[in-house]
Motif scaffolding. Structure first.
Motif, PDB file in Angstrom:
ATOM      1  N   LEU A  57      44.187  42.641  45.718  1.00 33.79           N
ATOM      2  CA  LEU A  57      43.721  41.991  46.938  1.00 33.79           C
ATOM      3  C   LEU A  57      43.615  40.486  46.763  1.00 33.79           C
ATOM      4  O   LEU A  57      44.025  39.721  47.621  1.00 33.79           O
ATOM      5  N   PHE A  65      45.086  41.733  51.863  1.00 30.21           N
ATOM      6  CA  PHE A  65      44.813  42.074  53.263  1.00 30.21           C
ATOM      7  C   PHE A  65      45.919  41.534  54.170  1.00 30.21           C
ATOM      8  O   PHE A  65      46.341  42.204  55.124  1.00 30.21           O
ATOM      9  N   GLU A  66      46.400  40.334  53.859  1.00 25.06           N
ATOM     10  CA  GLU A  66      47.477  39.754  54.664  1.00 25.06           C
ATOM     11  C   GLU A  66      48.796  40.492  54.449  1.00 25.06           C
ATOM     12  O   GLU A  66      49.618  40.585  55.367  1.00 25.06           O
ATOM     13  N   ASP A  69      48.500  43.388  56.744  1.00 25.83           N
ATOM     14  CA  ASP A  69      48.735  42.944  58.121  1.00 25.83           C
ATOM     15  C   ASP A  69      50.224  42.766  58.393  1.00 25.83           C
ATOM     16  O   ASP A  69      50.724  43.128  59.467  1.00 25.83           O
ATOM     17  N   VAL A  94      34.694  46.387  51.591  1.00 28.29           N
ATOM     18  CA  VAL A  94      36.142  46.272  51.422  1.00 28.29           C
ATOM     19  C   VAL A  94      36.812  47.614  51.673  1.00 28.29           C
ATOM     20  O   VAL A  94      37.863  47.690  52.330  1.00 28.29           O
ATOM     21  N   ARG A  97      37.242  48.104  55.292  1.00 28.31           N
ATOM     22  CA  ARG A  97      38.344  47.299  55.830  1.00 28.31           C
ATOM     23  C   ARG A  97      39.706  47.903  55.510  1.00 28.31           C
ATOM     24  O   ARG A  97      40.681  47.667  56.228  1.00 28.31           O
ATOM     25  N   LEU A  98      39.753  48.676  54.435  1.00 27.52           N
ATOM     26  CA  LEU A  98      41.028  49.244  53.993  1.00 27.52           C
ATOM     27  C   LEU A  98      41.298  50.636  54.571  1.00 27.52           C
ATOM     28  O   LEU A  98      42.288  51.269  54.197  1.00 27.52           O
TER      29      LEU A  98
END
Length: 240
Positions: A57, A65-66, A69, A94, A97-98
């Motif tokens: 990450l 994360f990007e 995306d 986290v 978020r995943l």
């Protein structure tokens, strides 16, 4: 050139952890492509498909994360590849978020040899046996690290440790540079990587110090981070 072997893309900027993954997977009959940034990883996906993506990450430039995306915005890049997030920062926030359709599995650093091999084997439906364990005699901390992270395989541990000791020389230079230029992001990224590597090697106290440095550099608290780096620097030098 198409080798006919499953292609695994590893996006990881730490050379020692690239080496750990390479050693762990070398007997699985795969083609491993290790790249240090999201942009290079995406360029490789444009060039040719892969069967599995392993990504950290915290990376230089764009984050993991990007990457996710980007794959969500262009599903053809991921194709049928499963995505495993391989990170030391998998706290509850986290993990939440995943929880995304692009992410197949989460794998925490430090990770055992058996867990990493099992994850990749599951993702690629390889089956087969894990690396054979080798009975070792070592100091308790080293023996515990070999058992927990390397499946009892001492030669694999020794090979990984040798590559880490060599990398520590570059890490010392990078840490000094980051401190001299007040580059908090670079120092945090270095501390984050060292934390995982040191835990994998069984060096608990230096790993705790690296974790503390990660936090202080994230806050750009130079009054705290500066002596922490100097102490960690001396411990890395002692290990070498």
């Amino acid at each position: 050139m198409n080798t006919g072997r499953p292609r695994v893309l590893l996006i990881e900027d730490d050379a020692s952890l690239q080496r750990f993954v390479g050693l762990a997977l070398e007997d699985l009959g795969i083609e491993l492509l290790a790249l240090p940034t999201v942009d290079e990883g995406l360029a490789e996906l444009v060039r040719a498909p892969v069967d599995l993506i392993l990504t950290d990450l915290m990376l230089p430039g764009r984050s993991g994360f990007e990457l996710i995306d980007s794959l969500a915005a262009n599903p053809a890049l991921q194709g049928a590849a499963r995505l495993v997030v391989f990170s030391a920062g998998l706290n509850p926030q986290v993990r939440l978020r995943l929880e995304r359709p692009e992410v197949w599995r989460l794998l925490s650093k430090p990770c055992s040899l058996v867990d990493l091999q099992g994850c990749v084997s599951d993702a690629l439906s390889l089956g087969g046996e894990q690396a054979a364990a080798i009975v070792v005699k070592a100091d308790p901390a080293t023996a515990r690290a070999i058992a927990e992270h390397f499946g009892g395989n001492e030669p694999l541990y020794r090979s990984f440790r040798a590559s880490c000791l060599q990398q520590f020389g570059a890490d010392l230079i990078e840490g000094d540079r980051a401190l001299a230029s007040c580059d908090a992001q670079a120092l945090r990224r270095l501390a984050h990587s060292l934390k995982s590597v040191l835990l994998t090697l069984g060096h608990t106290q230096p790993a705790i110090l690296a974790r503390a440095l990660e936090d202080s550099s994230h806050a750009a608290d130079w009054a705290v981070a500066t002596p922490q780096w100097h102490e960690l620097r001396e411990q890395l030098r002692a290990l070498r």
